[in-house]
Each structure stands twice: as structure tokens, then as C-alpha cells.
Design an enzyme around this catalytic site. Structure first.
Site, short mmCIF file in Angstrom:
data_model
loop_
_atom_site.label_atom_id
_atom_site.label_comp_id
_atom_site.label_asym_id
_atom_site.label_seq_id
_atom_site.Cartn_x
_atom_site.Cartn_y
_atom_site.Cartn_z
N GLY A 8 -49.57 -26.86 -17.38
CA GLY A 8 -49.43 -25.89 -16.28
C GLY A 8 -48.71 -24.63 -16.70
O GLY A 8 -47.88 -24.09 -15.95
N GLY A 9 -49.06 -24.10 -17.88
CA GLY A 9 -48.33 -22.94 -18.40
C GLY A 9 -48.95 -21.59 -18.08
O GLY A 9 -48.44 -20.56 -18.51
N ARG A 11 -49.18 -19.99 -15.24
CA ARG A 11 -48.52 -19.16 -14.21
C ARG A 11 -47.28 -19.87 -13.68
O ARG A 11 -46.99 -21.02 -14.05
CB ARG A 11 -49.49 -18.81 -13.09
CG ARG A 11 -49.95 -20.02 -12.32
CD ARG A 11 -50.97 -19.65 -11.25
NE ARG A 11 -50.86 -20.56 -10.11
CZ ARG A 11 -51.61 -20.52 -9.04
NH1 ARG A 11 -52.56 -19.62 -8.93
NH2 ARG A 11 -51.43 -21.37 -8.04
N ASP A 54 -58.18 -30.18 -17.75
CA ASP A 54 -57.78 -30.79 -16.49
C ASP A 54 -57.03 -32.08 -16.81
O ASP A 54 -57.64 -33.04 -17.30
CB ASP A 54 -59.03 -31.06 -15.65
CG ASP A 54 -58.69 -31.67 -14.30
OD1 ASP A 54 -57.55 -32.15 -14.11
OD2 ASP A 54 -59.58 -31.69 -13.43
N TYR A 146 -47.56 -35.31 -1.65
CA TYR A 146 -46.80 -34.56 -2.65
C TYR A 146 -45.44 -35.22 -2.87
O TYR A 146 -45.02 -35.44 -4.02
CB TYR A 146 -46.63 -33.12 -2.16
CG TYR A 146 -45.91 -32.19 -3.12
CD1 TYR A 146 -46.57 -31.61 -4.20
CD2 TYR A 146 -44.56 -31.89 -2.95
CE1 TYR A 146 -45.91 -30.76 -5.08
CE2 TYR A 146 -43.89 -31.03 -3.82
CZ TYR A 146 -44.57 -30.47 -4.88
OH TYR A 146 -43.91 -29.63 -5.75
N LYS A 150 -44.01 -36.89 -6.35
CA LYS A 150 -42.79 -36.41 -7.00
C LYS A 150 -41.72 -37.52 -7.04
O LYS A 150 -40.93 -37.57 -8.00
CB LYS A 150 -42.26 -35.17 -6.29
CG LYS A 150 -43.18 -33.94 -6.44
CD LYS A 150 -43.45 -33.59 -7.90
CE LYS A 150 -43.98 -32.18 -8.08
NZ LYS A 150 -44.27 -31.87 -9.50
N ILE A 179 -39.42 -22.16 -4.88
CA ILE A 179 -39.46 -21.21 -5.99
C ILE A 179 -40.58 -20.21 -5.71
O ILE A 179 -41.66 -20.59 -5.24
CB ILE A 179 -39.73 -21.95 -7.34
CG1 ILE A 179 -38.73 -23.10 -7.55
CG2 ILE A 179 -39.70 -20.96 -8.50
CD1 ILE A 179 -37.27 -22.71 -7.68
P1 NAD Z 1 -48.46 -22.79 -9.76
O1 NAD Z 1 -49.49 -23.14 -8.77
O2 NAD Z 1 -47.97 -21.39 -9.83
O3 NAD Z 1 -48.95 -23.22 -11.23
C1 NAD Z 1 -49.47 -24.51 -11.41
C2 NAD Z 1 -49.92 -24.66 -12.84
O4 NAD Z 1 -50.40 -26.02 -12.99
C3 NAD Z 1 -51.06 -23.75 -13.24
O5 NAD Z 1 -50.89 -23.36 -14.58
C4 NAD Z 1 -52.28 -24.66 -13.12
O6 NAD Z 1 -53.35 -24.29 -14.00
C5 NAD Z 1 -51.69 -25.97 -13.55
N1 NAD Z 1 -52.46 -27.14 -13.07
C6 NAD Z 1 -52.63 -27.56 -11.79
N2 NAD Z 1 -53.43 -28.64 -11.77
C7 NAD Z 1 -53.76 -28.89 -13.05
C8 NAD Z 1 -54.59 -29.85 -13.69
N3 NAD Z 1 -55.24 -30.80 -12.99
N4 NAD Z 1 -54.73 -29.80 -15.03
C9 NAD Z 1 -54.09 -28.86 -15.77
N5 NAD Z 1 -53.29 -27.92 -15.22
C10 NAD Z 1 -53.15 -27.94 -13.88
O7 NAD Z 1 -47.26 -23.81 -9.48
P2 NAD Z 1 -45.67 -23.68 -9.69
O8 NAD Z 1 -45.09 -23.26 -8.41
O9 NAD Z 1 -45.37 -22.95 -10.93
O10 NAD Z 1 -45.30 -25.23 -9.88
C11 NAD Z 1 -45.13 -25.82 -11.15
C12 NAD Z 1 -44.55 -27.21 -10.95
O11 NAD Z 1 -43.32 -27.11 -10.23
C13 NAD Z 1 -45.45 -28.12 -10.13
O12 NAD Z 1 -45.38 -29.43 -10.66
C14 NAD Z 1 -44.83 -28.07 -8.75
O13 NAD Z 1 -45.11 -29.24 -8.01
C15 NAD Z 1 -43.37 -27.96 -9.11
N6 NAD Z 1 -42.56 -27.39 -8.03
C16 NAD Z 1 -42.80 -26.14 -7.55
C17 NAD Z 1 -42.01 -25.65 -6.53
C18 NAD Z 1 -42.22 -24.28 -5.95
O14 NAD Z 1 -41.59 -23.98 -4.92
N7 NAD Z 1 -43.06 -23.43 -6.53
C19 NAD Z 1 -40.98 -26.42 -6.00
C20 NAD Z 1 -40.77 -27.69 -6.51
C21 NAD Z 1 -41.55 -28.16 -7.53
#
Ligand code: NAD
Length: 238
Positions: A8-9, A11, A54, A146, A150, A179
Site C-alpha cells: 500500500g505504498g 498513497r 493485489d 473493518y 484490525k 489521518i
Molecule cells: P489509502 O486509501 O490512502 O491507501 C491505501 C493503499 O493500500 C493504496 O496504496 C492502495 O493501493 C493499497 N491497497 C488497498 N488494497 C490493496 C490490495 N488489495 N492490494 C494491494 N494494495 C492495496 O489509505 P491510508 O489512509 O493511507 O491507509 C493505510 C493503512 O492505514 C490502511 O491499512 C488503513 O486501514 C490504515 N489506517 C488509516 C487511517 C486513516 O485515517 N487514514 C486510520 C487508521 C488506520
């Protein structure tokens, strides 16, 4: 030079982690699901290797890891960050919603850990950092799948830490609060400010706030810390 793999790098938090590790001089590869343009931009900016895969698909993970090994060699630090969000009443969740959520957060981390741990053991150590969520600790209404996923990552973190400790591999979990990333783009202003008000530090976090904590768990200095959950949530889940 350490070799880092981040799921998930392309974005958000994962991209902030890619930038932080690259800035520290590490060799980095990252996986992403679909946005080639965003991934290419992060790769161009940082020099990291972007691989589209994926992580819910075990064969795709194995094929991606072949590319990772060709590009970097064996991995020292795995950051399980890829994730998806969805807000929906529990009774409206479809089988597909449920499985997509658990497959992304749990099966994806499972496939990556299982594939990378043997080489970490052979090489005498490693680091695994999972990105959970404060909702895995407190539970979130309309995000039962979700929160369940988690919370599962908490269990995986603690159990793997016990199993891998003797192999000098640490396993820890960051639990972010709200975030500022595209994952939350759908949240309306009222919800965002309500969440801010309930946060002792009175603000939304940045992806960089989370990357700092990931870097710490991945560092040499954290070598006696394993099986821990660290909230990066402005105090929300206290
Ligand atoms: P985002 O939507 O900005 O980015 C998600 C990333 O995960 C993207 O790079 C996407 O390509 C990748 N991804 C999603 N499904 C995938 C799959 N099946 N295979 C490969 N890559 C996949 O999300 P974010 O806000 O940066 O969140 C990143 C992590 O932090 C997640 O695990 C999310 O649950 C966790 N998180 C986010 C928040 C928040 O408020 N943003 C809060 C708590 C936890």
C-alpha cells in the site's frame, strides 16, 4: 543498506513510509492495487520500486515477491500497510464486503508474512510492522468488518511476536487514529470536526505522524520491543 517492503505504498500512510525509508537511505519496494499513475509518481520521487499486485490474491503476491527479490534481494523489514475502508450498517454488509475487508487486511498480511519470514529466519532477524487502527481497539459503529479485521491484526501481531522472537524478528503494530488521507475523503466536514473535538490533541493526524512511528519499530533502537500496539491517534483511544 536495509531492504524494505511496504504494502500500500502508492498513497497516504504507505507513501509517507516509502518517503521516510528512502530518505533514511534504505532500499524500498512497495506494492499497490490499481493507481499506476500515483505509484509511478511516488517511485519517481523516491527511487523506490513500485510493483502492482493485489495482496488478496496469493498468486499475485508470490509473483510480486519474485520481482521484489530480483530488484532488492531478501527483505529485512516488512510493513503491512495496504488497506481499504468502508462505512456501512452491519446488516447491509454483503458477503463480498466482508470477505474483501478481511482478505485485504488479514489474508494480505498473512501471505506477505508467510512468504518473507523464512528468509528473515535464515538471515538471523527482521522486522514486521503492521498498520492496524484505533478502531481495532475500540470498535467503530458502521465499520464492524473493518474493526474486526484490525482487531485480527492485533492478534496476529502478538502471536507472531511470540513465535518469531527466538528468531530475532520483532512484530509490532501501529494503530492510527483519523489521518488525513484519501481513505477519509468521503467523510463530511461535520464528522471530521466531531472526531477532532474528541481527540485530546485536537487535530487530524498526518501520514508523516504515522511514518515516524513505523520507522521507530523498524529501527535498530527498537530491538527489544515486540508484540506491541502503538496508538498514533492524538490520544483519541485513551
Ligand atoms: P489509502 O486509501 O490512502 O491507501 C491505501 C493503499 O493500500 C493504496 O496504496 C492502495 O493501493 C493499497 N491497497 C488497498 N488494497 C490493496 C490490495 N488489495 N492490494 C494491494 N494494495 C492495496 O489509505 P491510508 O489512509 O493511507 O491507509 C493505510 C493503512 O492505514 C490502511 O491499512 C488503513 O486501514 C490504515 N489506517 C488509516 C487511517 C486513516 O485515517 N487514514 C486510520 C487508521 C488506520
Amino acid at each position: 543498506m536495509r531492504k524494505i517492503l511496504i504494502s500500500g505504498g502508492s498513497r497516504g500512510i504507505g507513501a509517507a513510509c516509502v518517503r521516510a525509508f528512502c530518505a533514511a537511505g534504505d532500499a524500498v519496494a512497495f506494492l499497490y492495487r490499481e493507481n499506476d499513475e500515483a505509484a509511478a509518481a511516488v517511485a519517481a520521487q523516491t527511487g523506490a520500486v513500485a510493483i502492482r499486485a493485489d495482496i488478496t490474491d496469493r498468486r499475485a503476491v508470490d509473483a510480486a515477491l519474485e520481482q521484489v527479490r530480483e530488484a532488492l534481494g531478501e527483505i529485512d523489514v516488512l510493513v503491512n500497510c495496504a488497506g481499504i475502508g468502508q462505512i456501512k450498517l452491519f446488516t447491509d454488509l454483503t458477503d463480498g464486503d466482508w470477505h474483501r475487508m478481511l482478505d485485504t487486511h488479514l489474508s494480505g498480511a498473512f501471505y506477505l508474512c508467510r512468504a518473507l519470514i523464512p528468509a528473515m529466519i535464515r538471515r538471523g532477524g527482521g522486522r514486521i510492522v503492521n498498520v492496524g487502527s484505533m478502531w481495532g481497539k475500540t470498535g467503530a459503529s458502521c465499520e464492524v468488518h473493518y474493526s474486526t479485521a484490525k482487531a485480527g491484526l492485533r492478534g496476529m501481531t502478538m502471536a507472531l511476536a511470540k513465535e518469531l522472537g527466538p528468531s530475532n524478528i520483532t512484530v509490532n503494530c501501529i494503530e492510527p487514529g483519523l489521518i488525513d488521507t484519501e481513505m477519509n475523503a468521503a467523510l463530511d466536514e461535520q464528522t471530521r470536526s466531531a472526531l477532532c473535538e474528541e481527540t485530546p490533541l485536537c487535530r487530524i493526524g498526518t501520514p508523516e505522524d504515522v511514518a515516524v512511528a513505523v520507522m521507530f519499530f523498524a529501527s535498530e533502537q527498537a530491538s527489544f520491543i515486540t508484540g506491541q500496539m502503538l496508538g498514533v491517534d492524538g490520544g483519541y483511544a485513551i
